[in-house]
Design a protein around this motif. Structure first.
Motif, PDB file in Angstrom:
ATOM      1  N   TYR A  65       0.788  -1.227   0.000  1.00 15.26           N
ATOM      2  CA  TYR A  65       0.000   0.000   0.000  1.00 15.26           C
ATOM      3  C   TYR A  65       0.825   1.284   0.000  1.00 15.26           C
ATOM      4  O   TYR A  65       0.261   2.377  -0.042  1.00 15.26           O
ATOM      5  CB  TYR A  65      -0.925   0.010   1.223  1.00 15.26           C
ATOM      6  CG  TYR A  65      -1.848  -1.175   1.254  1.00 15.26           C
ATOM      7  CD1 TYR A  65      -2.848  -1.313   0.286  1.00 15.26           C
ATOM      8  CD2 TYR A  65      -1.709  -2.171   2.209  1.00 15.26           C
ATOM      9  CE1 TYR A  65      -3.683  -2.411   0.281  1.00 15.26           C
ATOM     10  CE2 TYR A  65      -2.549  -3.270   2.221  1.00 15.26           C
ATOM     11  CZ  TYR A  65      -3.527  -3.384   1.257  1.00 15.26           C
ATOM     12  OH  TYR A  65      -4.352  -4.468   1.244  1.00 15.26           O
ATOM     13  N   LEU A  66       2.147   1.167   0.081  1.00 13.35           N
ATOM     14  CA  LEU A  66       3.013   2.351   0.119  1.00 13.35           C
ATOM     15  C   LEU A  66       4.184   2.127  -0.818  1.00 13.35           C
ATOM     16  O   LEU A  66       4.730   1.031  -0.869  1.00 13.35           O
ATOM     17  CB  LEU A  66       3.544   2.568   1.542  1.00 13.35           C
ATOM     18  CG  LEU A  66       2.499   2.968   2.584  1.00 13.35           C
ATOM     19  CD1 LEU A  66       2.977   2.607   3.984  1.00 13.35           C
ATOM     20  CD2 LEU A  66       2.180   4.448   2.497  1.00 13.35           C
ATOM     21  N   ALA A 103      -0.501   1.498  11.365  1.00 15.24           N
ATOM     22  CA  ALA A 103      -1.105   0.763  10.242  1.00 15.24           C
ATOM     23  C   ALA A 103      -1.712  -0.551  10.729  1.00 15.24           C
ATOM     24  O   ALA A 103      -2.863  -0.881  10.395  1.00 15.24           O
ATOM     25  CB  ALA A 103      -0.074   0.519   9.153  1.00 15.24           C
ATOM     26  N   TRP A 113      -7.084  -0.873   3.696  1.00 15.69           N
ATOM     27  CA  TRP A 113      -6.291   0.092   2.934  1.00 15.69           C
ATOM     28  C   TRP A 113      -6.543  -0.075   1.450  1.00 15.69           C
ATOM     29  O   TRP A 113      -7.041  -1.100   0.999  1.00 15.69           O
ATOM     30  CB  TRP A 113      -4.804  -0.078   3.236  1.00 15.69           C
ATOM     31  CG  TRP A 113      -4.484   0.017   4.697  1.00 15.69           C
ATOM     32  CD1 TRP A 113      -3.986  -0.973   5.489  1.00 15.69           C
ATOM     33  CD2 TRP A 113      -4.669   1.158   5.554  1.00 15.69           C
ATOM     34  NE1 TRP A 113      -3.835  -0.520   6.785  1.00 15.69           N
ATOM     35  CE2 TRP A 113      -4.250   0.777   6.855  1.00 15.69           C
ATOM     36  CE3 TRP A 113      -5.144   2.457   5.355  1.00 15.69           C
ATOM     37  CZ2 TRP A 113      -4.296   1.652   7.936  1.00 15.69           C
ATOM     38  CZ3 TRP A 113      -5.182   3.324   6.434  1.00 15.69           C
ATOM     39  CH2 TRP A 113      -4.757   2.918   7.701  1.00 15.69           C
ATOM     40  N   LEU A 128      -0.971   6.373   3.916  1.00 18.38           N
ATOM     41  CA  LEU A 128      -1.850   5.241   3.632  1.00 18.38           C
ATOM     42  C   LEU A 128      -3.248   5.770   3.327  1.00 18.38           C
ATOM     43  O   LEU A 128      -3.760   6.632   4.057  1.00 18.38           O
ATOM     44  CB  LEU A 128      -1.943   4.342   4.863  1.00 18.38           C
ATOM     45  CG  LEU A 128      -0.840   3.314   5.051  1.00 18.38           C
ATOM     46  CD1 LEU A 128      -0.891   2.754   6.467  1.00 18.38           C
ATOM     47  CD2 LEU A 128      -0.981   2.187   4.036  1.00 18.38           C
TER      48      LEU A 128
END
Ligand SMILES: Cc1cc2nc3c(=O)[nH]c(=O)nc-3n(C[C@H](O)[C@H](O)[C@H](O)COP(=O)(O)OP(=O)(O)OC[C@H]3O[C@@H](n4cnc5c(N)ncnc54)[C@H](O)[C@@H]3O)c2cc1C
Length: 466
Positions: A65-66, A103, A113, A128
């Motif tokens: 997600y990053l 997170a 997410w 996020l």
């Protein structure tokens, strides 16, 4: 519901947004009996948190997600830059370090997410994004709170706090026209800022505040902030300060959220109701530039301005929810916007004459600028000459206020004699001024609220059960 409320509890949480829910869930997991008061009805629960999309957090590596790492030092540098160093370093670093655990905690509590998206925000490495945005996040948290046994009272506004010698005794609350007292061993104040309280804003902005648009909930009236300050809590942050952006003047007075924001400013000119320019539209890149325009428009007559672009600019910026007002000629556009046609034509002619040739690049500080124009346009200056011409009416859109109460690293509210209040804790926007006294880092409001919400919930439960 009210019968339950009249009973005392261990931890009373006042507020119904991100910080409040983080506190309530944590306190409940710590073994406390928790009551949460939300002044909004259930359908509008979640305060400004329900308008959010993303949260900034420190992390060591790229994930699903990053797109890359974000270290403590880089995070700290970013914060120091936007605040100009006006922050409590100890609390700021605590927030940054604790954000590394967010997170996992957030997803454990039901939030999902979203994989990185391409867009204009350039946040996919540091922030996020919540799948379904803040609304889905708040729904997940309320669901978790309910399952854990947190008692939630909607449409219940805390009106007064009874505090003696830095010790919270009870809250006076209003619900359905009735007044009740709720006793608790400790209290967490997580009731946001006072940006929806127009009379309070008028103390600093005068009648201009009547023309402000409030981007978030109308329930953030600042009553608990005022109560804490009146009971001797030490204030923090500029009382006059607020984060304000340019929003479409057609937006509703409250709760328009993110879709009313307009990002077209650097791609044309901005004029006031006299069809005059008043500031360099090409000063800087997003996100530096976007938070300056709310205050600039607030200082113009009638608190209204108009962004004027031509067809070359369309597609360069994130569209807002309202279509532009479109015309085949400048005169026609002026009439449609309620501006004097000759005055707008003169402003545009002068601007077009001063534009120097350059290589346009929307993503960098390019060399397209004006010469001999006051105020100048420093970047992205292209003549406004290609129909159709478009205009957007702009008003100041207030995101949040900066004034808050001082806290320590246990989220205890600090009183004016520097002593921590025994059993009064604060989290979220109501104390964010300890860390963010001016400026803004995208996604950092949720970081502060989540970190301090968890600390406040943990400490409030500890105090109550200890
Ligand atoms: C349009 C918009 C977009 C944003 N986008 C982002 C983003 O993407 N990422 C980010 O990090 N930040 C974002 N922010 C900022 C973010 O919303 C705040 O920093 C954050 O939500 C603050 O959380 P909070 O819990 O302190 O306050 P809020 O979420 O505003 O909650 C305050 C709550 O207190 C309740 N309340 C107030 N007074 C009382 C009372 N007397 N009694 C009972 N209840 C009361 C209100 O009803 C509300 O539920 C955005 C803000 C706006 C307006």
């Amino acid at each position: 519901m009210m019968a339950d409320l009249i009973q005392s509890c261990d931890v009373l949480v006042i507020g119904g947004g991100n910080a409040a829910l983080c506190a309530a869930v944590t306190a409940r997991r710590g073994g406390a009996k928790v009551i949460l008061l939300e002044s909004a009805p259930e359908a509008f629960r979640g305060g400004n948190s329900r308008h959010t999309r993303d949260i900034r957090h420190m992390h060591a590596r790229a994930t699903e997600y990053l797109t890359g790492p974000y270290s403590e030092e880089e995070f700290w540098d970013d914060l120091a830059r936007v605040t100009g160093g006006e922050t409590n370093e100890q609390l700021a670093r605590l927030t940054i370090r604790e954000s590394a655990n967010l997170a996992g905690w957030i997803s454990t509590n039901g939030v999902r997410w979203q994989p990185p998206l391409q867009g204009t925000l350039h946040l996919t490495r540091t922030n996020l994004f919540m799948l379904g945005g803040g609304k889905a996040m708040m729904n997940a948290y309320y669901d978790t709170a309910r399952k854990l046994g947190v008692l939630v009272a909607y449409e219940t506004e805390a009106r007064e706090l009874k505090i003696r010698d830095g010790e919270f005794l009870l809250a006076v609350v209003r619900r359905g026209g009735e007044t009740h007292e709720v006793r608790a061993k400790s209290v967490v104040i997580a009731s946001g800022g006072f940006e929806a309280n127009i009379p309070w804003l008028k103390e600093y902005w005068g009648d201009a505040a009547e023309n402000f648009i409030i981007r978030g909930t109308k329930y953030n009236q600042g009553r608990m902030l005022q109560e804490l300050l009146e009971h001797g809590a030490k204030p923090v942050g500029d009382p006059q300060g607020c984060h304000a952006v340019a929003v479409d003047a057609r937006a509703p007075k409250f709760d328009g959220g993110i879709v009313t924001r307009l990002d077209c400013v650097p791609f044309g000119i901005v004029v006031n109701q006299d069809a005059r320019r008043f500031y360099d539209e090409g000063e800087d890149l997003w996100p530096k530039r976007y938070a300056t325009w709310g205050a600039l428009i607030a200082r113009q007559p009638g608190q209204i301005a108009y962004s004027i672009i031509d067809s070359k600019a369309m597609g360069q910026f994130m569209p807002s929810v309202y279509p532009p007002i479109e015309a085949r000629s400048i005169a026609e556009l002026a009439t449609a916007l309620g501006l004097e046609p000759a005055a707008l034509a003169a402003t545009i002619d002068e601007f077009n004459r001063s534009v120097r040739p350059g290589t346009f690049n929307a993503g960098s500080l390019d060399d397209c600028r004006t010469e001999g124009l006051d105020p100048p346009k420093s970047h992205w200056a292209l003549p406004i000459d290609t129909p159709p011409f478009c205009g957007y009416p702009l008003r100041p859109g207030i995101t949040f206020t900066y004034l808050g109460v001082t806290v320590n690293e246990r989220a205890q509210v600090i009183m004016q004699d520097e002593r921590p209040a025994k059993n009064i804790f604060a989290a979220g926007e109501v104390m964010a001024g300890n860390i963010l006294r001016r400026g803004y880092l995208a996604g950092f409001g949720l970081t502060i609220g989540s970190v301090f919400g968890r600390i406040a919930g943990r400490e409030a439960a500890r105090h109550a059960l200890g």
